[in-house]
Scaffold this motif. Structure first.
Motif, PDB file in Angstrom:
ATOM      1  N   PRO A  98      30.092  29.204  44.333  1.00  0.00           N
ATOM      2  CA  PRO A  98      29.772  30.602  44.037  1.00  0.00           C
ATOM      3  C   PRO A  98      29.387  30.748  42.558  1.00  0.00           C
ATOM      4  O   PRO A  98      30.067  30.206  41.677  1.00  0.00           O
ATOM      5  CB  PRO A  98      31.062  31.363  44.357  1.00  0.00           C
ATOM      6  N   ARG A 145      29.495  33.101  40.339  1.00  0.00           N
ATOM      7  CA  ARG A 145      30.432  33.698  39.391  1.00  0.00           C
ATOM      8  C   ARG A 145      31.470  32.661  38.928  1.00  0.00           C
ATOM      9  O   ARG A 145      31.741  32.517  37.741  1.00  0.00           O
ATOM     10  CB  ARG A 145      31.144  34.876  40.066  1.00  0.00           C
ATOM     11  N   GLU A 146      32.014  31.899  39.898  1.00  0.00           N
ATOM     12  CA  GLU A 146      33.017  30.899  39.542  1.00  0.00           C
ATOM     13  C   GLU A 146      32.390  29.768  38.726  1.00  0.00           C
ATOM     14  O   GLU A 146      33.004  29.228  37.816  1.00  0.00           O
ATOM     15  CB  GLU A 146      33.681  30.336  40.799  1.00  0.00           C
ATOM     16  N   MET A 147      31.154  29.396  39.067  1.00  0.00           N
ATOM     17  CA  MET A 147      30.480  28.328  38.340  1.00  0.00           C
ATOM     18  C   MET A 147      30.342  28.705  36.865  1.00  0.00           C
ATOM     19  O   MET A 147      30.588  27.886  35.982  1.00  0.00           O
ATOM     20  CB  MET A 147      29.094  28.118  38.963  1.00  0.00           C
ATOM     21  N   SER A 203      38.870  27.997  38.660  1.00  0.00           N
ATOM     22  CA  SER A 203      37.514  28.126  39.215  1.00  0.00           C
ATOM     23  C   SER A 203      37.283  27.084  40.300  1.00  0.00           C
ATOM     24  O   SER A 203      36.701  27.379  41.344  1.00  0.00           O
ATOM     25  CB  SER A 203      36.463  27.966  38.119  1.00  0.00           C
ATOM     26  N   LEU A 204      37.720  25.853  40.036  1.00  0.00           N
ATOM     27  CA  LEU A 204      37.512  24.801  41.030  1.00  0.00           C
ATOM     28  C   LEU A 204      38.248  25.124  42.326  1.00  0.00           C
ATOM     29  O   LEU A 204      37.707  24.944  43.418  1.00  0.00           O
ATOM     30  CB  LEU A 204      37.977  23.450  40.467  1.00  0.00           C
ATOM     31  N   ALA A 262      39.059  28.097  43.441  1.00  0.00           N
ATOM     32  CA  ALA A 262      38.348  29.210  44.100  1.00  0.00           C
ATOM     33  C   ALA A 262      37.118  28.680  44.845  1.00  0.00           C
ATOM     34  O   ALA A 262      36.841  29.078  45.982  1.00  0.00           O
ATOM     35  CB  ALA A 262      37.943  30.261  43.066  1.00  0.00           C
ATOM     36  N   MET A 263      36.386  27.738  44.224  1.00  0.00           N
ATOM     37  CA  MET A 263      35.211  27.152  44.882  1.00  0.00           C
ATOM     38  C   MET A 263      35.603  26.397  46.151  1.00  0.00           C
ATOM     39  O   MET A 263      34.912  26.460  47.172  1.00  0.00           O
ATOM     40  CB  MET A 263      34.527  26.161  43.937  1.00  0.00           C
ATOM     41  N   GLU A 290      36.320  28.840  48.882  1.00  0.00           N
ATOM     42  CA  GLU A 290      35.066  29.430  49.396  1.00  0.00           C
ATOM     43  C   GLU A 290      34.329  28.429  50.294  1.00  0.00           C
ATOM     44  O   GLU A 290      33.714  28.812  51.287  1.00  0.00           O
ATOM     45  CB  GLU A 290      34.167  29.853  48.229  1.00  0.00           C
ATOM     46  N   SER A 315      38.768  33.996  41.041  1.00  0.00           N
ATOM     47  CA  SER A 315      39.683  33.502  40.006  1.00  0.00           C
ATOM     48  C   SER A 315      39.988  34.595  38.981  1.00  0.00           C
ATOM     49  O   SER A 315      39.189  35.503  38.766  1.00  0.00           O
ATOM     50  CB  SER A 315      39.079  32.278  39.324  1.00  0.00           C
TER      51      SER A 315
END
Lengths: 426, 426
Positions: A62, A64-66, B79-80, B82-83, B86, B94
């Motif tokens: 995603p 945003r997370e990236m 973040s990782l 959350a990815m 997903e 996050s």
């Protein structure tokens, strides 16, 4: 007393030793009487490593997370550089994109800067700090973290320079400035003392990797003077600015080359109205940047359509054409990736006819076959066989009077040599 | 439908594969009908690596920059994760400490949480997201990033659990729960189904490493139920809560040990008023955590003063004593780092006299020499020679009726065994 922004790329901050060198350099610029703001990229290959981790977890992470993930890279280097400056007795303060007031639109992973609010940086400068700004990142008006995409840190530097009204934006890299050609293949290339925004844009677009085109565009729009210079020596580099100090422009400023493009030929296309439009609309819709387009009549009622595009776009180009070729009843697709593009760039070209003719005859004398041609008012690009690119650049460089008296010697400097060069240059 | 917080430490997120496992685990908890919020630490040794980089640049890195640097570690893992969630078809978002509303005081590197504002997390939950919160970090009311210091991520998890009114705060680690003794040295140790806050605090203070004392203190104060469990299996772990379900408390809940303390002896101290005060005030001022203090008369008018302290504080202790010893006219300092502390913990101890006498006789029978003793209403700590610590723990464990029928088998589970265990436990 000048106000300057000093931008250091990932290579310049890839280890604690190199960060120490950057800290020394910033302090030296300050001791020379300047007010200094630093902008930094992430350490070495950090961004690539983070991208690798993300892709291992999610093939389509995603956006945003990236952006949140990638923005940590510059946050590490900004804090480390601030610490290194403090260790040398100067006060430093790091700024994320948010804190530096770099506002962007919400296009995650390639956000565009919409506004720069530099009050906090100015305040830190006034209180005697060396502000250290994280490049490559910004913030949406909603407070979401964004990244600026390729060339982002150079763009941050130029934007911050504009925001604080800096006298110059110094962009440090591992080359001493902008050359009249790539000295690795044209040893008589000269370092340019200055170059206009327009010429620099064409050079960047044509493959000269020193400065990111996007940063140059921003600089041109807001009249920010860029000084491209070496991170390892104190030599003056190349100034990029509106107009150079010369009374009359040289016809040719420099010769850029680019081996990363490929040529795609669509064979035996029925010569009907709207076919080209179908092909190139589909390519554009699939984000393929087509460059030179050539249409040859192959036999009555049929034509070959060929175009060049960046090698990185080839996958998407194939995908598009696999769909389109049956639809337009063409015969198939041939790809030639053994090509290279050589570009002559010069604002003076506008008022000097005959550049193309002369270039063609120089190449002809050397039996270098011309595969495609495209022009702009200040650029002439010629596609040649990849094996002949070095000879093409060298012969054009000589023919247009760009050769330096000295031969460029590429070598890895030792730490001592760098130190010696820096103390000599200071 | 329960609302739960699931906290995963650095080991659980140290590689993409492990992050995938955490994502699976969170989704499983959600599929069981729970509303789930994740809290994560930085990947593996990231924090240590960042500290190493900082120290290479500045032996005394400015605290503000250090916190900004260290906070990136949890930003990467959040973040990782959350990815990864997903990628499995669930929505995740996050949250940095700032965004999770974890407000702290301005004591950089060991900030205390002052307030938790969980509106954004609740909002994300209501919209169907799995919120993933960066542990270990907070924000001052002025907007400066802080870190919480040792045990910070556990504390974040408990604070977030309190903020959202969670039914339980699940703290995942590489052990299945809280044991009656360390099963690596006492193979008949039992996993406890439940333990009171007070017992857990004493166990943590006495060296049981499963839960950070600070997080337990927070949980006790705000009545947050902690569930300490394995990151690798689905077995139920140990619940830490106000009162256990037993009608009457066991006399001894567990036996903790700690080999990281050292014993410091100040020799031949003139027995004058205020000498001990001078010594221990100076140690406290230099951040030395003294534990057991013993004063022996050695000859008329002189005394030996000894104390134990964490091995990590020994440098500061020596530094302080080098200054103080000449001042109080003592003869010198002897350090014994071959010691270990064994602690019997149990709320039931309060109403059961004779625990100390029994412990001493058990150790005496085995010729284990007692070097020092300290007590609290629910704890008895005994310092023994380091070489005898395992035997001391085992013999006390047996004598106080704690032994399990089964012998604990420590082994590294293979990926297949973990998968089998997880599907069995589910």
């Amino acid at each position: 007393m000048s106000l300057i922004v000093c931008k250091f790329g990932g290579t310049s901050v890839s280890s604690p030793e190199r960060i120490q060198n950057v800290a020394k350099r910033l302090i030296a610029r300050r001791q020379e009487g300047n007010r200094v703001v630093a902008v930094v990229s992430a350490m070495g290959k950090t961004t690539d490593e983070l991208v690798g981790l993300a892709r291992a977890l999610n093939p389509n992470p995603p956006a945003r997370e990236m952006d949140r993930l990638l923005s940590t890279g510059e946050q590490v280097s900004m804090s480390l550089l601030a610490m290194a400056i403090e260790a040398r007795g100067y006060r430093a303060m790091s700024f994320t994109g948010r804190q530096a007031g770099v506002f962007t639109d919400a296009t995650h992973s390639k956000a565009k800067i919409t506004q720069v609010s530099s009050e906090r940086i100015m305040d830190a400068l006034d209180r005697g700090f060396i502000p250290v700004v994280a490049g490559f990142q910004g913030i949406t008006p909603d407070g979401d973290i964004t990244t600026l995409g390729r060339g982002g840190s150079d763009t941050t530097a130029v934007a911050v320079a504009w925001g604080i009204g800096a006298d110059a934006c110094e962009i440090y890299s591992d080359v001493p400035g902008v050359y009249s050609a790539d000295p690795r293949i044209a040893p008589r290339a000269r370092k340019l003392d200055q170059i206009s925004y327009d010429d620099m844009l064409e050079m960047s677009a044509a493959g000269s990797g020193v400065l990111q085109m996007r940063a140059v565009e921003f600089a041109k729009k807001y009249r920010v003077v860029i000084h491209s210079r070496s991170a390892f020596t104190n030599e003056v580099g190349t100034y990029v600015k509106e107009a150079t100090d010369m009374m009359e422009e040289a016809v040719i400023t420099g010769i850029a080359h680019d081996s990363s493009e490929v040529k795609v030929i669509i064979r035996h296309v029925p010569d009907a109205v709207g076919v080209a439009a179908t092909v190139f609309s589909a390519l554009a819709a699939n984000m393929v940047n087509t460059d030179m387009i050539i249409q040859n009549i192959s036999e009555a009622g049929f034509t070959d359509i060929s175009f060049t595009c960046p090698g990185a776009d080839l996958g998407r180009a194939r995908e598009t054409l696999d769909r389109i070729v049956p639809q337009i009843k063409a015969k198939g697709v041939v790809v030639d990736d053994d090509i290279a593009k050589v570009s002559l760039v010069g604002t003076g070209m506008k008022s000097s006819p005959g550049v193309a003719a002369r270039a063609f005859s120089v190449l002809g004398e050397r039996n270098i076959n011309i595969l495609a041609i495209s022009t702009s008012p200040i650029r002439l690009s010629i596609v040649v066989d990849a094996s002949q690119v070095a000879e093409a650049v060298r012969s054009l460089h000589t023919a247009f009077g760009l050769d330096a008296d000295e031969v460029f010697e590429e070598k890895q400097l030792s730490a001592e040599e760098i130190a010696a060069k820096m103390s000599k240059g200071r």
